[in-house]
Scaffold this active site. Structure first.
Site, PDB file in Angstrom:
ATOM      1  CB  CYS A   2     103.264 -35.366  33.104  1.00  0.00           C
ATOM      2  SG  CYS A   2     101.726 -36.269  33.319  1.00  0.00           S
ATOM      3  CB  CYS A   5     102.686 -40.135  32.458  1.00  0.00           C
ATOM      4  SG  CYS A   5     101.619 -39.486  31.141  1.00  0.00           S
ATOM      5  CG  HIS A  44     100.376 -36.546  28.594  1.00  0.00           C
ATOM      6  ND1 HIS A  44     100.646 -36.261  29.923  1.00  0.00           N
ATOM      7  CD2 HIS A  44     100.448 -35.360  27.930  1.00  0.00           C
ATOM      8  CE1 HIS A  44     100.880 -34.965  30.041  1.00  0.00           C
ATOM      9  NE2 HIS A  44     100.763 -34.385  28.849  1.00  0.00           N
ATOM     10  CG  ASN A  82      90.989 -26.800  38.713  1.00  0.00           C
ATOM     11  OD1 ASN A  82      89.868 -26.313  38.817  1.00  0.00           O
ATOM     12  ND2 ASN A  82      91.617 -27.347  39.741  1.00  0.00           N
ATOM     13  CG  HIS A  93      97.920 -36.616  32.657  1.00  0.00           C
ATOM     14  ND1 HIS A  93      98.819 -37.573  32.195  1.00  0.00           N
ATOM     15  CD2 HIS A  93      96.704 -37.210  32.616  1.00  0.00           C
ATOM     16  CE1 HIS A  93      98.175 -38.691  31.885  1.00  0.00           C
ATOM     17  NE2 HIS A  93      96.881 -38.487  32.132  1.00  0.00           N
ATOM     18  CG  HIS A  95      93.720 -33.673  37.051  1.00  0.00           C
ATOM     19  ND1 HIS A  95      94.688 -33.018  36.322  1.00  0.00           N
ATOM     20  CD2 HIS A  95      93.416 -32.857  38.098  1.00  0.00           C
ATOM     21  CE1 HIS A  95      94.965 -31.861  36.916  1.00  0.00           C
ATOM     22  NE2 HIS A  95      94.203 -31.739  37.989  1.00  0.00           N
ATOM     23  CG  HIS A  97      89.991 -32.099  41.237  1.00  0.00           C
ATOM     24  ND1 HIS A  97      90.978 -32.137  42.193  1.00  0.00           N
ATOM     25  CD2 HIS A  97      90.506 -31.413  40.189  1.00  0.00           C
ATOM     26  CE1 HIS A  97      92.048 -31.488  41.736  1.00  0.00           C
ATOM     27  NE2 HIS A  97      91.782 -31.044  40.528  1.00  0.00           N
TER      28      HIS A  97
HETATM   29  P1  5GP Z   1      95.036 -29.272  39.723  1.00  0.00           P
HETATM   30  O1  5GP Z   1      95.360 -28.093  40.577  1.00  0.00           O
HETATM   31  O2  5GP Z   1      96.047 -29.475  38.639  1.00  0.00           O
HETATM   32  O3  5GP Z   1      93.624 -29.273  39.220  1.00  0.00           O
HETATM   33  O4  5GP Z   1      95.074 -30.529  40.695  1.00  0.00           O
HETATM   34  C1  5GP Z   1      96.193 -31.347  40.865  1.00  0.00           C
HETATM   35  C2  5GP Z   1      95.866 -32.273  42.012  1.00  0.00           C
HETATM   36  O5  5GP Z   1      96.823 -33.302  42.020  1.00  0.00           O
HETATM   37  C3  5GP Z   1      95.943 -31.591  43.379  1.00  0.00           C
HETATM   38  O6  5GP Z   1      94.695 -31.730  44.040  1.00  0.00           O
HETATM   39  C4  5GP Z   1      97.072 -32.327  44.097  1.00  0.00           C
HETATM   40  O7  5GP Z   1      96.817 -32.523  45.468  1.00  0.00           O
HETATM   41  C5  5GP Z   1      97.135 -33.643  43.339  1.00  0.00           C
HETATM   42  N1  5GP Z   1      98.466 -34.249  43.307  1.00  0.00           N
HETATM   43  C6  5GP Z   1      99.638 -33.659  42.935  1.00  0.00           C
HETATM   44  N2  5GP Z   1     100.642 -34.526  42.999  1.00  0.00           N
HETATM   45  C7  5GP Z   1     100.108 -35.699  43.419  1.00  0.00           C
HETATM   46  C8  5GP Z   1     100.680 -36.989  43.685  1.00  0.00           C
HETATM   47  O8  5GP Z   1     101.874 -37.238  43.537  1.00  0.00           O
HETATM   48  N3  5GP Z   1      99.826 -37.963  44.113  1.00  0.00           N
HETATM   49  C9  5GP Z   1      98.478 -37.730  44.272  1.00  0.00           C
HETATM   50  N4  5GP Z   1      97.739 -38.758  44.686  1.00  0.00           N
HETATM   51  N5  5GP Z   1      97.930 -36.536  44.027  1.00  0.00           N
HETATM   52  C10 5GP Z   1      98.723 -35.536  43.611  1.00  0.00           C
HETATM   53 ZN    ZN Z   2     100.871 -37.361  31.625  1.00  0.00          ZN
END
Ligand code: 5GP
Ligand code: ZN
Length: 118
Positions: A2, A5, A44, A82, A93, A95, A97
């Site tokens: 992913c 990862c 992961h 989320n 994966h 995370h 914020h």
């Molecule tokens: P989700 O919507 O899954 O909670 O948040 C995913 C977050 O990952 C988003 O805020 C998006 O801006 C961030 N994101 C997605 N791809 C990348 C990347 O390649 N690099 C970084 N630094 N952030 C990413």
């Molecule tokens: Zn992953």
């Protein structure tokens, strides 16, 4: 593998904030606040619902250290994960914020009109 990862492996570049054996923190590519950092486990795990409690127990002090390093511990911050489709999770994966650097608004988004009085 992913996207997160790949960031951990260094295959995709990121702006790193902190790292230890088990966790990694880096700036979000599309910041929603003056400071917007993502904190992830190197293992992961798809989402919070799949996360073992033992992993969270170790992740908690790491997140606190990252907040301190960013100078967010005194004035406060927001921590969001989320989870799944309805939660709006795009990257599968786990995370967190970590948002701060200003007084954040709290916008309730009500998708279900029946829930408007909640
Ligand atoms: P989700 O919507 O899954 O909670 O948040 C995913 C977050 O990952 C988003 O805020 C998006 O801006 C961030 N994101 C997605 N791809 C990348 C990347 O390649 N690099 C970084 N630094 N952030 C990413
Ligand atoms: Zn992953």
């Amino acid at each position: 593998m992913c996207i997160f990862c790949k960031i951990i492996e260094g295959e995709i570049p990121s702006n790193k904030v902190a790292e230890n054996e088990e966790f990694f923190a880096f700036h979000d590519i599309n910041p929603q606040a003056p400071i917007h950092v993502l904190v992830i486990p190197k293992q992961h795990v798809a989402c919070f619902q799949d996360t073992p409690g033992e992993l969270m127990a170790k992740m908690t002090p790491f997140i606190q250290e990252v907040a301190q390093k960013l100078g967010l511990d005194a004035d406060g911050y927001r921590l969001i994960t989320n989870n799944g489709e309805d939660g709006g999770q795009e990257v599968k994966h786990l995370h967190f914020h970590l948002l701060g650097g200003t007084q954040l608004k709290w916008d309730r988004q009500v998708a279900d009109p029946k829930a408007e009085n909640i």
